[in-house]
Design a protein around this motif. Structure first.
Motif, mmCIF file in Angstrom:
data_model
loop_
_atom_site.group_PDB
_atom_site.id
_atom_site.type_symbol
_atom_site.label_atom_id
_atom_site.label_comp_id
_atom_site.label_asym_id
_atom_site.label_seq_id
_atom_site.Cartn_x
_atom_site.Cartn_y
_atom_site.Cartn_z
ATOM 1 N N GLY A 305 1.103 5.735 -7.904
ATOM 2 C CA GLY A 305 2.287 5.703 -7.534
ATOM 3 C C GLY A 305 2.794 5.684 -6.111
ATOM 4 O O GLY A 305 3.636 5.038 -5.722
ATOM 5 N N ILE A 306 1.976 6.375 -5.125
ATOM 6 C CA ILE A 306 2.244 6.696 -3.806
ATOM 7 C C ILE A 306 1.976 5.083 -3.205
ATOM 8 O O ILE A 306 2.647 4.884 -2.544
ATOM 9 C CB ILE A 306 1.139 7.529 -3.188
ATOM 10 C CG1 ILE A 306 1.440 9.006 -3.640
ATOM 11 C CG2 ILE A 306 1.218 7.313 -1.870
ATOM 12 C CD1 ILE A 306 0.641 10.085 -3.220
ATOM 13 N N GLY A 307 0.824 4.592 -3.719
ATOM 14 C CA GLY A 307 0.764 3.113 -3.170
ATOM 15 C C GLY A 307 1.921 1.985 -3.427
ATOM 16 O O GLY A 307 2.298 1.299 -2.658
ATOM 17 N N ALA A 308 2.547 2.167 -4.838
ATOM 18 C CA ALA A 308 3.694 1.524 -5.213
ATOM 19 C C ALA A 308 4.842 1.757 -4.278
ATOM 20 O O ALA A 308 5.523 0.799 -3.836
ATOM 21 C CB ALA A 308 3.975 1.563 -6.451
ATOM 22 N N LEU A 309 5.081 3.071 -3.996
ATOM 23 C CA LEU A 309 6.195 3.512 -3.296
ATOM 24 C C LEU A 309 6.270 2.913 -1.935
ATOM 25 O O LEU A 309 7.032 2.613 -1.269
ATOM 26 C CB LEU A 309 5.872 5.179 -3.236
ATOM 27 C CG LEU A 309 7.214 5.573 -2.170
ATOM 28 C CD1 LEU A 309 8.631 5.580 -3.104
ATOM 29 C CD2 LEU A 309 7.100 7.137 -1.918
ATOM 30 N N LEU A 310 4.895 2.843 -1.151
ATOM 31 C CA LEU A 310 4.792 2.297 0.099
ATOM 32 C C LEU A 310 4.772 0.620 0.134
ATOM 33 O O LEU A 310 5.559 0.449 0.807
ATOM 34 C CB LEU A 310 3.266 2.636 0.645
ATOM 35 C CG LEU A 310 3.166 4.104 1.006
ATOM 36 C CD1 LEU A 310 1.633 4.264 1.563
ATOM 37 C CD2 LEU A 310 4.111 4.641 1.926
ATOM 38 N N THR A 311 4.442 0.114 -1.209
ATOM 39 C CA THR A 311 4.496 -1.290 -1.198
ATOM 40 C C THR A 311 6.013 -1.670 -1.127
ATOM 41 O O THR A 311 6.430 -2.589 -0.580
ATOM 42 C CB THR A 311 3.743 -1.828 -2.352
ATOM 43 O OG1 THR A 311 2.398 -1.544 -2.050
ATOM 44 C CG2 THR A 311 4.075 -3.194 -2.635
ATOM 45 N N GLY A 312 6.730 -0.868 -1.996
ATOM 46 C CA GLY A 312 8.163 -1.330 -2.352
ATOM 47 C C GLY A 312 8.972 -1.078 -1.041
ATOM 48 O O GLY A 312 9.862 -1.907 -0.470
ATOM 49 N N ALA A 313 8.577 -0.043 -0.207
ATOM 50 C CA ALA A 313 9.132 0.292 1.110
ATOM 51 C C ALA A 313 8.913 -0.988 2.233
ATOM 52 O O ALA A 313 9.865 -1.461 2.970
ATOM 53 C CB ALA A 313 8.749 1.606 1.754
ATOM 54 N N LEU A 314 7.564 -1.469 2.127
ATOM 55 C CA LEU A 314 7.421 -2.499 2.867
ATOM 56 C C LEU A 314 7.996 -3.745 2.580
ATOM 57 O O LEU A 314 8.319 -4.615 3.280
ATOM 58 C CB LEU A 314 5.804 -2.954 2.990
ATOM 59 C CG LEU A 314 4.990 -1.778 3.683
ATOM 60 C CD1 LEU A 314 3.262 -2.091 3.470
ATOM 61 C CD2 LEU A 314 5.221 -1.829 5.164
ATOM 62 N N ALA A 315 8.487 -3.875 1.153
ATOM 63 C CA ALA A 315 9.022 -5.068 0.752
ATOM 64 C C ALA A 315 10.307 -5.352 1.259
ATOM 65 O O ALA A 315 10.857 -6.833 1.667
ATOM 66 C CB ALA A 315 9.097 -5.215 -0.760
ATOM 67 N N THR A 316 11.151 -4.232 1.522
ATOM 68 C CA THR A 316 12.615 -4.538 1.947
ATOM 69 C C THR A 316 12.677 -4.202 3.575
ATOM 70 O O THR A 316 13.209 -4.500 4.439
ATOM 71 C CB THR A 316 13.622 -3.435 1.464
ATOM 72 O OG1 THR A 316 12.918 -2.455 1.550
ATOM 73 C CG2 THR A 316 13.674 -4.085 0.097
ATOM 74 N N GLY A 317 11.527 -2.939 3.978
ATOM 75 C CA GLY A 317 11.523 -2.556 5.483
ATOM 76 C C GLY A 317 10.955 -3.567 6.457
ATOM 77 O O GLY A 317 11.321 -3.583 7.622
ATOM 78 N N LEU A 318 10.104 -4.533 5.761
ATOM 79 C CA LEU A 318 9.824 -5.751 6.587
ATOM 80 C C LEU A 318 10.433 -6.832 6.767
ATOM 81 O O LEU A 318 9.917 -7.864 7.390
ATOM 82 C CB LEU A 318 8.270 -5.883 6.101
ATOM 83 C CG LEU A 318 7.137 -4.752 6.718
ATOM 84 C CD1 LEU A 318 5.699 -5.680 6.138
ATOM 85 C CD2 LEU A 318 6.802 -4.794 8.211
ATOM 86 N N ALA A 319 11.593 -6.928 6.109
ATOM 87 C CA ALA A 319 12.548 -7.903 6.194
ATOM 88 C C ALA A 319 12.677 -8.340 7.724
ATOM 89 O O ALA A 319 12.855 -9.694 8.099
ATOM 90 C CB ALA A 319 13.688 -7.896 5.295
#
Length: 538
Positions: A305-319
Motif C-alpha cells: 500500500g505504501i508503494g501504491a501511495l507513492l506511485t499515485g503521488a508520482l502519477a500526478t505530481g510529476l506532471a
C-alpha cells in the motif's frame, strides 16, 4: 567438494522445470524484441521519431531503458535490456530463497546439516546453481543476438549484463534469507529491493540530460545508485562499456560475503531480524478464519500500500516534469504540442503509473493466496481445519482478503494522486486517476482468482507460477503492442485490457473480460476445492 555434488544434482532435479521456463521466456523476449523492432520500426526515421517522443515524455523512461541512439540494435536494447535484467533477477532471487530459507522451513536443511556435508553446504550449492543458471541465461541471450546477425561486441555486453543482474540478485536473495525468519519474508524483502532499485534507475534516466538531437540521454546521479542503472550504462551496441559491470560484480561478491557471515552468525532456522513475540492469549477478534487470514497478511498489505501511495503521488505530481522539460528544450516543447493533438500526454502518464500500481496490487494478491499454500505445506492449515473449518471457507478467507487488499492498495494510489495533484496545484488529472485505479483493481483481482485455481489444481506450483503469471502478463502488456503483436496476444494481459481514461470518458471494453475471468477462475477454484485433500508435502 564431493559432498556438494549430490546437493547440486538434487537442486537441478527440483528446479529443472522452473529454470527452463524462466530461461526460455527470457530468451524468447530477446528474440521477439529484435524481430518486433525490425517489423515495427524498420526505418531509421521511425526510430528517431520514437526516441524523440520518449525524450519528450521522460516518465516513459521509468519503464524502458536508457536511449543510446537510433541504430536498430541499440534501439532494441533500449527497449528490453532492463527487462532482460529483471527476468534474470527474479529467477535468481526466488532460487536463492527457495533453497536456503525455504529448505530451513521445510526441515531439509537440518537433515543435510547433520551429515558430513556441513551446515554451509546448502548455501554453497545454491550459490553455484544460481550462478550457473545466471551465466547460462546470459550466454543464451548473447547467442540469440549473434544468431540474429547483431554485432559480437554488443551481443556479449548484453548477455553479460543479463547474467550480472542474476548474480547480483542471487546475492540479494541469499542475504534476505539470512535476515528474515520465513521464506515469505525473504522473498518480500528481495522483491522490494529489486523494485526499488529498478525504479531508482528509471527515475535517474528520466531526470537525465537529453542530447541536442534528442536521441540519447545522459543519466542523472540517481541511476548510478542502482545495479539496473549500472547494467544500462553499458549501452550495448552503442558504447559497449564493460566498466559498469565491474561495479555490479563487486556488489555481488560483497553481498555473497555478507550472506556467509550472517549465515555463520545465526542459528539454523533462525533469522537475524527478530520476530515480534505474540501475546500469551489471542484476542477475541482472532476467533474466525477470516480474522486469521487478515492477521497473516496485514503486514504485507501495508508495504504494498505504501508503494501504491507513492506511485499515485508520482502519477500526478510529476506532471510538471514534462512541462518543465518542454520549456527548457524547444524541440521537446514542439513534440509535446504534437502529442497533445491526439489526447492528453498527462493522461498517458497516469495510465503508465497506474499500471505500476496495478502490478503492486497483483503482487499482493498472489502473495496472499500463496500464503494458503505455505500454511498447507507447513502443516498449520491442518490445525485450522481440525477446528471444523470448511475447506472452501478456509481458501475463501485468503481470496477475499486478497480482493479487499487489492481495492485498498488502488484506493491508496488514488489518495496519493490526490496529494500529488494538490501539491502540483492541478486537480484535472484526479478523475483519470480514479478511472485508472478502478481498472487496475479489476486486473489485479484476476490474479487472486487465477492463483487460487492454480493452488487447488497444481498446489506445488502455486508460488512459482503465480509470480510468473504477473511478470509474463506485465511483459505482454508492455511489449506486445510495441512489437506489433496481434490484439489477441496483447489481450492475454489483464493489465493491457484494464479500463483506462480516454478523452473525457473511459474505455471500458476490457472490463467484461476481466470480470468473466474473475468469476470463472474463482468459481472453478472453490468448486474443485470441495474435493481436494490437504497436501502438506512442500
Amino acid at each position: 567438494m564431493p559432498a556438494l555434488m549430490p546437493l547440486l544434482r538434487l537442486r537441478i532435479r527440483r528446479d529443472r522445470v522452473q529454470l527452463l521456463l524462466w530461461i526460455i521466456a527470457t530468451v524468447l523476449l530477446a528474440y521477439s524484441a529484435q524481430s518486433g523492432v525490425s517489423a515495427s520500426y524498420g526505418s531509421l526515421a521511425e526510430r528517431k521519431v520514437l526516441l524523440q517522443t520518449v525524450v519528450a515524455n521522460p516518465v516513459i523512461l521509468l519503464f524502458r531503458g536508457l536511449p543510446s541512439g537510433p541504430d536498430d540494435a541499440a534501439f532494441m536494447l533500449f527497449l528490453i535490456l532492463p527487462w532482460l535484467a529483471m527476468m534474470a533477477a527474479f529467477m535468481a532471487l526466488f532460487l536463492a530463497v527457495r533453497h536456503t530459507r525455504g529448505d530451513e522451513e521445510s526441515g531439509r536443511a537440518e537433515l543435510i546439516g547433520a551429515t558430513r556435508a556441513g551446515r554451509s553446504a546448502p548455501l554453497t550449492a545454491t550459490l553455484i546453481e544460481g550462478a550457473g543458471a545466471s551465466v547460462l541465461l546470459g550466454l543464451l541471450v548473447a547467442v540469440v543476438s549473434l544468431a540474429l546477425g547483431l554485432a559480437p561486441g554488443g551481443s556479449l555486453v548484453a548477455g553479460a549484463g543479463t547474467a550480472v543482474a542474476g548474480l547480483v540478485f542471487l546475492a540479494v536473495g541469499l542475504c534476505a534469507a539470512q535476515l528474515m525468519r520465513t521464506s515469505r519474508g525473504a522473498n518480500a524483502l528481495g522483491v522490494w529491493v529489486l523494485l526499488a532499485t529498478f525504479l531508482a534507475s528509471g527515475i535517474g534516466n528520466a531526470l537525465g540530460t537529453p542530447s541536442a538531437d534528442l536521441q540519447r540521454i545522459e543519466s542523472s546521479w540517481l541511476a548510478w545508485t542502482s545495479p539496473f542503472g549500472w547494467i544500462e550504462q553499458t549501452r550495448p551496441f552503442a558504447d559497449d562499456n564493460w566498466a559498469p559491470l565491474a561495479a555490479a560484480l563487486g556488489l555481488a561478491v560483497v553481498l555473497v560475503g555478507v550472506a556467509y557471515a550472517l549465515h555463520g552468525a545465526r542459528d539454523l532456522d533462525g533469522g537475524l531480524v527478530p520476530e515480534r513475540p505474540g501475546p500469551a492469549f489471542a484476542p477475541a477478534s482472532l476467533g474466525s478464519v477470516w480474522a486469521l487470514a487478515w492477521r497473516l497478511t496485514r503486514g504485507s498489505l501495508l508495504g504494498w500500500g505504501i508503494g501504491a501511495l507513492l506511485t499515485g503521488a508520482l502519477a500526478t505530481g510529476l506532471a510538471s516534469v514534462v512541462t518543465d522539460m518542454g520549456g527548457k528544450v524547444p524541440a521537446v516543447q514542439q513534440l509535446l504540442q504534437a502529442l497533445a493533438k491526439g489526447g492528453s500526454v498527462n493522461q498517458g502518464m497516469i495510465v503508465i503509473f497506474y499500471l505500476v500500481a496495478g502490478v503492486l496490487a497483483a503482487c499482493f494478491a498472489v502473495q496472499t493466496v500463496s500464503r494458503a499454500r505455505q500454511e498447507e505445506a507447513h502443516g498449520t492449515a491442518e490445525l485450522v481445519r481440525s477446528a471444523a473449518v470448511d475447506r472452501v471457507v478456509w481458501l475463501a478467507s485468503f481470496v477475499v482478503v486478497a480482493l479487499v487488499g487489492v481495492v485498498v492498495i488502488l484506493a491508496l494510489a488514488v489518495a496519493g494522486s490526490a496529494l500529488g495533484a494538490l501539491r502540483a496545484g492541478d486537480g484535472s488529472l484526479l478523475g483519470d486517476a480514479v478511472i485508472s485505479g478502478a481498472g487496475q483493481a479489476a486486473a489485479a483481482a484476476v490474479f487472486a482468482a487465477v492463483t487460487a485455481l492454480v493452488f487447488v489444481v497444481l498446489p506445488r506450483l502455486t508460488i512459482g507460477l503465480g509470480w510468473s503469471l504477473v511478470l509474463v502478463t506485465l511483459m505482454l502488456g508492455l511489449f506486445a503492442p510495441l512489437f506489433g503483436a496481434p490484439d489477441w496476444v496483447v489481450n492475454l494481459s489483464p493489465f493491457a485490457v484494464a479500463p483506462v481514461p480516454e478523452g473525457n470518458g473511459a474505455d471500458l471494453r476490457g472490463l467484461v473480460w476481466l470480470l468473466l475471468v474473475l468469476v470463472l477462475a474463482g468459481g472453478a477454484a472453490f468448486a474443485l476445492m470441495r474435493r481436494r485433500e490437504l497436501e502438506a508435502d512442500g
